[in-house]
Design a protein around this motif. Sequence first.
Motif, PDB file in Angstrom:
ATOM      1  N   GLY A  83     -10.761  54.022  75.372  1.00  0.00           N
ATOM      2  CA  GLY A  83      -9.377  53.927  74.719  1.00  0.00           C
ATOM      3  C   GLY A  83      -9.067  52.671  74.060  1.00  0.00           C
ATOM      4  N   THR A  84      -8.146  52.191  73.855  1.00  0.00           N
ATOM      5  CA  THR A  84      -7.746  50.866  73.127  1.00  0.00           C
ATOM      6  C   THR A  84      -6.803  50.124  74.128  1.00  0.00           C
ATOM      7  OG1 THR A  84      -7.955  51.847  71.097  1.00  0.00           O
ATOM      8  CG2 THR A  84      -6.477  50.007  71.105  1.00  0.00           C
ATOM      9  N   LEU A  85      -7.312  48.653  74.209  1.00  0.00           N
ATOM     10  CA  LEU A  85      -6.434  47.836  74.967  1.00  0.00           C
ATOM     11  C   LEU A  85      -5.819  46.838  74.085  1.00  0.00           C
ATOM     12  CD1 LEU A  85      -5.867  46.766  77.875  1.00  0.00           C
ATOM     13  CD2 LEU A  85      -7.858  45.290  77.597  1.00  0.00           C
ATOM     14  N   SER A  86      -4.480  47.139  74.253  1.00  0.00           N
ATOM     15  CA  SER A  86      -3.671  45.878  73.805  1.00  0.00           C
ATOM     16  C   SER A  86      -3.390  44.722  74.646  1.00  0.00           C
ATOM     17  CB  SER A  86      -2.229  46.499  73.012  1.00  0.00           C
ATOM     18  OG  SER A  86      -2.444  47.453  72.108  1.00  0.00           O
ATOM     19  N   GLN A 122      -6.044  44.268  69.733  1.00  0.00           N
ATOM     20  CA  GLN A 122      -6.583  45.417  70.032  1.00  0.00           C
ATOM     21  C   GLN A 122      -7.960  45.492  70.137  1.00  0.00           C
ATOM     22  OE1 GLN A 122      -4.386  47.989  67.493  1.00  0.00           O
ATOM     23  NE2 GLN A 122      -2.504  48.169  68.904  1.00  0.00           N
ATOM     24  N   VAL A 123      -8.421  45.993  71.247  1.00  0.00           N
ATOM     25  CA  VAL A 123      -9.934  45.935  71.563  1.00  0.00           C
ATOM     26  C   VAL A 123     -10.091  47.269  71.746  1.00  0.00           C
ATOM     27  CG1 VAL A 123     -11.788  45.040  73.102  1.00  0.00           C
ATOM     28  CG2 VAL A 123      -9.904  43.627  72.254  1.00  0.00           C
ATOM     29  N   LYS A 124     -11.182  47.929  71.108  1.00  0.00           N
ATOM     30  CA  LYS A 124     -11.673  49.203  71.383  1.00  0.00           C
ATOM     31  C   LYS A 124     -12.652  49.360  72.723  1.00  0.00           C
ATOM     32  CE  LYS A 124     -12.656  53.658  70.840  1.00  0.00           C
ATOM     33  NZ  LYS A 124     -11.898  54.683  70.965  1.00  0.00           N
ATOM     34  N   VAL A 125     -12.171  50.115  73.539  1.00  0.00           N
ATOM     35  CA  VAL A 125     -12.953  50.219  74.979  1.00  0.00           C
ATOM     36  C   VAL A 125     -13.649  51.438  74.938  1.00  0.00           C
ATOM     37  CG1 VAL A 125     -12.838  50.325  77.489  1.00  0.00           C
ATOM     38  CG2 VAL A 125     -11.223  48.707  76.136  1.00  0.00           C
ATOM     39  N   PRO A 126     -14.871  51.415  74.719  1.00  0.00           N
ATOM     40  CA  PRO A 126     -15.844  52.487  74.224  1.00  0.00           C
ATOM     41  C   PRO A 126     -15.741  53.574  75.707  1.00  0.00           C
ATOM     42  CG  PRO A 126     -17.291  50.811  74.689  1.00  0.00           C
ATOM     43  CD  PRO A 126     -16.090  50.017  74.800  1.00  0.00           C
ATOM     44  N   PHE A 270      -2.740  49.798  77.582  1.00  0.00           N
ATOM     45  CA  PHE A 270      -3.930  50.690  77.456  1.00  0.00           C
ATOM     46  C   PHE A 270      -3.751  52.043  76.959  1.00  0.00           C
ATOM     47  CE2 PHE A 270      -7.536  53.392  78.685  1.00  0.00           C
ATOM     48  CZ  PHE A 270      -8.660  52.884  77.976  1.00  0.00           C
ATOM     49  N   SER A 271      -4.030  52.281  75.819  1.00  0.00           N
ATOM     50  CA  SER A 271      -4.214  53.750  75.259  1.00  0.00           C
ATOM     51  C   SER A 271      -5.498  54.671  75.367  1.00  0.00           C
ATOM     52  CB  SER A 271      -3.375  53.781  73.792  1.00  0.00           C
ATOM     53  OG  SER A 271      -2.436  53.012  73.726  1.00  0.00           O
ATOM     54  N   ASP A 273      -8.136  57.403  75.069  1.00  0.00           N
ATOM     55  CA  ASP A 273      -8.744  58.303  73.967  1.00  0.00           C
ATOM     56  C   ASP A 273      -8.232  59.837  74.567  1.00  0.00           C
ATOM     57  OD1 ASP A 273      -9.880  56.446  72.493  1.00  0.00           O
ATOM     58  OD2 ASP A 273     -11.650  56.785  73.384  1.00  0.00           O
TER      59      ASP A 273
END
Length: 276
Positions: A83-86, A122-126, A270-271, A273
């Motif tokens: 997901g995406t971590l802010s 914002q960081v993409k967490v794969p 954390f959002s 996917d």
Amino acid sequence: MAAMTRVTRWLALSVLPLLTIAGLTTLSPGRAPEVQVASSARCSQPPVFTLGYQRGQDYVIPRGNGFLFRSDAWIEAQLCRGGTLSVTAQGELAGTELPQLTMVLNNEVIAAPRFDRERTVQVKVPAAGRLLLGYFNDYYEADVRVATLRGFKLRGADCQGFTSITVPREAGGTWSAQTLYATLVRAVPMTVVPCGHGTLSVILVGRPGNGAYPEVTVSQGDRTLAHVRTSAQPQPLSVDVQAEPLTITVTNPYFKTIGDRNLLVSGLTFSPDGNR
């Protein structure tokens, strides 16, 4: 004038070893060394960040909805999916660098942003897995007077040595019973209890702060047995003592923080996917 003494946080204050976390310091995305620290295998959504490791007590402190990193430490969470971590954070410049938050997913560094004023990244967490958020480029510098005492000996007619020697934490120093080595920073006395009456011998060395060396007073009861202005050269001291506790005190303490790099993480969101 004596030169200023600058000390690190380790000296001014009184593991996963640094050998393990050193590879995470000042990193760009890439492979990180494996960290063998037990953690829960259960994921949660939203993820819950908890303390993973800190090099010393209160090096990371929960603060509001986030964490204050004061020195080398990390927090971690188990993610159920990518997901995406802010991250909202702000830092304090000290030395020549800004504080850096290193983000590691399953032993792979995925981001390492630096912070000064408060901002959100914002960081993409794969993928799912174990996510570490670590602060490893701590910097602390202070100008401090430090008195060092070593080689404690007591020669008496009836006994040799000491019942106890104590350096309280409030003195800002240390005591090693194995090496008979003490340091004093603040005007809080260490206590020496001789086994009996005799002659106390000790070697004093000073480190300057604000252009002056520490001065040390040895007292027993209401009597001052010695007052020494230390220097960079070792100075032997011998005094006759009675069979009662005596104190050794720095009488002109000086402590000034020059630089202290910290990192305040005030928000973590954390959002995940969508379902796949």
